[in-house]
Design an enzyme around this catalytic site. Sequence first.
Site, PDB file in Angstrom:
ATOM      1  CD  GLU A 172      -3.014  -1.034   2.266  1.00  0.00           C
ATOM      2  OE1 GLU A 172      -2.949  -0.116   3.097  1.00  0.00           O
ATOM      3  OE2 GLU A 172      -3.967  -1.820   2.201  1.00  0.00           O
ATOM      4  CD  GLU A 351      -3.532  -5.854   4.106  1.00  0.00           C
ATOM      5  OE1 GLU A 351      -4.386  -5.032   4.519  1.00  0.00           O
ATOM      6  OE2 GLU A 351      -2.311  -5.657   4.168  1.00  0.00           O
TER       7      GLU A 351
END
Length: 450
Positions: A172, A351
């Site tokens: 991320e 995720e």
Amino acid sequence: SALPDAAASAPFPADFIWGVATSAYQIEGAAHEGGRGPSIWDVFAATPGKVAGGDTGEHACDHYHRYREDVALMQSLGVDAYRFSIAWPRVQPDGAGAWNEEGWAFYGRLLDALDDAGIAAHATLYHWDLPQALEDKGGWRNRDTAARFADYAAEFVRRFGERVKTIATHNEPLCTAMIGHEEGRFAPGLKDRKAAYQVAHHLLLSHGLAMQAMRAAGARAALGIVLNQSPAYPAAPTEDARIAARLADAMCNRLFMDPLFRGAYPADLLAHLGADAPVVLPGDMALIGAPLDFLGINYYSRIWAGAPAGQPAPCALGVTDMGWEIYPQGLTEHLVRIARDYNPPPIYITENGAACVDVPEAGAVHDPQRIRFLASHIAALRSAMAQGADVRGYFAWSLLDNFEWDSGYAKRFGLVFVDYPTQQRTLKDSALWYHDWIVGQRRAASVRES
Ligand code: GBH
């Protein structure tokens, strides 16, 4: 309609990978042990007012000492794979120069335990815990940090490249860049938009340099990157809302996808940023755009863009304990769009999960909302695959309740409940559900083969 429902309940391919995910700072603890150097999160969390309750990752889930027990938990869940991150300051305390053998040895022991349990290892090199020594030299604002990162990545490959199935450079980068340097809610806590976009570029550059260094070191693992992505929907059928959605998509998704897969930053984003657009040197975009073996996508919710006077999204399925809208359909629509617009390599959902208000009761922990969240997102993923998205695996976030960044320990994402004072772990109902789901998928696959 009947079509997506049927697709959503079709069995997954027999070789589909079911996993769980964690990250180093959120679970390891042992912040001052084994020669580990300080990270920007140690410093940030120790700064009053930055993290809810004044919580820090100093002890977290004590996974550094309890990793064997945690691997046994994974085994009881029946997962195929475990996604975790390496704490850079544990293996190179200053972010440059000497390696810390004691730090590398910890990851060697973890990999041994995973091997013994028959669980495949999926490593992430950077999940937000930059060595503080590098922050002191400008952190990700300093272009040289990208070269330091590539050295670390190559050393990881030399030591463990044969023992992990995938290696992601970054987790991320959007959060590192924007939440860390524009919003200031994450370490290092800056509030400077121009710096944030330069950081985004340096993160991408570090990814490109690391890919090159890891390939040169003879990496056998599949190499890629993990991006959090959120489809942006116009909040109203107006031109203004459509423009807001397009800009949100540029800022959250295309900012990274376009350089990685199309060799350039999105023109509309650069125009919007004006003087805050990043400085890009000749050769950078070619490095950044080198082929990936896989793309990791973290999916939590959608963006509701251009709402008149902050009017909230409809939230037909409710919100999680983070206040994030539950919107599984966004996963289907986004994956189908990514497949169409970018022709990406094989995808892993690295995720997906929810913070819930769990109810502990006599040795059990009831979390029906999390079960509904996981089941509906897995169904949404299956529909995307039926519509052409090439997805090879799914990792639930997270194995354990853990240090949820600026929310501290107040928000719980685990399939396994952690009682922090005693460090006792308890399987939540969702863990039992996930186990049964995986077993059911395997059974269906073996019936198909016979
Ligand atoms: C991930 O980040 C992190 O990788 C992980 O460490 C963390 O514990 C986990 O998620 C849970 O937070 O715009 O509607 O999607 C999450 C990144 C960015 C996801 C902001 C939610 C806001 C809501 N988040 N986003 S939405």
